[in-house]
Enzyme design. Structure first.
Site, mmCIF file in Angstrom:
data_model
loop_
_atom_site.group_PDB
_atom_site.id
_atom_site.type_symbol
_atom_site.label_atom_id
_atom_site.label_comp_id
_atom_site.label_asym_id
_atom_site.label_seq_id
_atom_site.Cartn_x
_atom_site.Cartn_y
_atom_site.Cartn_z
ATOM 1 N N ALA A 228 0.984 -1.306 -0.024
ATOM 2 C CA ALA A 228 -0.063 -0.221 -0.137
ATOM 3 C C ALA A 228 0.849 1.389 0.124
ATOM 4 O O ALA A 228 0.593 2.127 -0.815
ATOM 5 C CB ALA A 228 -0.682 0.009 1.280
ATOM 6 N N TYR A 229 1.884 1.196 0.638
ATOM 7 C CA TYR A 229 2.851 2.338 0.879
ATOM 8 C C TYR A 229 3.499 2.458 -0.528
ATOM 9 O O TYR A 229 3.567 3.649 -0.871
ATOM 10 C CB TYR A 229 3.969 2.120 1.799
ATOM 11 N N ALA A 230 3.929 1.511 -1.141
ATOM 12 C CA ALA A 230 4.791 1.663 -2.428
ATOM 13 C C ALA A 230 3.657 2.267 -3.610
ATOM 14 O O ALA A 230 4.031 3.097 -4.329
ATOM 15 C CB ALA A 230 5.388 0.326 -2.985
ATOM 16 N N SER B 285 0.884 3.993 -2.962
ATOM 17 C CA SER B 285 0.849 5.464 -2.864
ATOM 18 C C SER B 285 2.040 6.453 -3.309
ATOM 19 O O SER B 285 1.821 7.212 -3.923
ATOM 20 C CB SER B 285 0.789 5.706 -1.225
#
Length: 242
Positions: free
Chosen positions: A150-152, A154
């Protein structure tokens, strides 16, 4: 030549605070944008002023368009304009995709995607000729570490915004780039990780160490100052990990 004026979001974080100090040491006037850590913001302002620089702080939620508009208004009212915007503000909450809480996903997207869009929109409208916009991405988009989906994702959106906005600003003499750090020894990265995980990640780059916030600040300093021929790039700042 007038002193260049820089806005730095996420200015109280481990990387952000080093960027603030580096740009001030380069002779820039710095407006620190923070969300919650008012005491740290005050400390940084006092440190810069004590060293002969000029700085002030402003509280703003980067995903709130009214807050960000007020932040840029403050820079123009206090210092006459904006030449550099460094958008470091972001959050990183890790989980395998299968187990990801969608509320957490939405929180990251609000800060990391919407926040970048809102800050970049004001930067595109306000930066003076010769200006520089520097977003923050991550090397995880290339490293593909489990748990960072999810972080990547974004930050992949940040990459896209950076490359397209650089071209939308054709003819304005404004550079738009993103810095994509690898593992950096900050509380954001270190908190909650077992020592063996930290040691394993530190061994990945050929330089065999974690990055330091000062390593990243040096790259930002170049892009904010002399690096005028670097544009529409994502600069992977990770010691050769990829």
């Amino acid at each position: 030549m007038n002193t260049r004026v820089a806005i730095v979001t996420g200015a109280t974080g481990g990387i952000g605070s080093e960027i603030v100090k580096k740009l001030a040491a380069d002779g820039m006037t710095v407006l620190l944008s923070y969300t919650g850590n008012e005491n740290r913001a005050k400390e940084l302002v006092e440190e810069i002023i004590a060293g002969g620089g000029e700085a002030s702080a402003f509280r703003a939620d980067v995903a709130d368009e009214s807050d960000v508009e007020a932040l840029f208004d403050a820079a123009e009212q206090r210092y006459g304009g904006v030449d550099v915007v460094v958008h470091t503000a972001g959050i990183m909450l890790l989980s395998p995709l299968e187990e990801q809480d969608l509320e957490v996903l939405d929180r990251m997207h609000r800060t990391n995607i919407r926040g970048t869009f809102v800050v970049d929109q004001q930067a595109a409208r306000r930066l003076r000729k010769g200006g520089a916009l520097i977003n923050f991405s991550t090397s995880v988009t290339k490293l593909g570490l489990p748990g960072y989906t999810a972080y990547a994702a974004s930050k992949g959106a940040v990459d896209a915004m950076t490359l397209i906005l650089a071209r939308e600003l054709r003819g304005r003499d404004i550079t738009v780039n993103a810095v994509a750090p690898g593992p950096v020894a900050t509380p954001l990265f270190l908190d909650g990780k077992p020592q063996e995980v930290i040691d394993r990640l530190a061994s990945v780059p050929p330089l065999e160490r974690l990055g330091l916030p000062t390593d990243v600040a040096e790259v930002v300093s170049f892009l904010a100052g002399p690096g005028r021929w670097v544009n529409a790039q994502v600069i992977y700042t990770n010691g050769g990990a990829i």
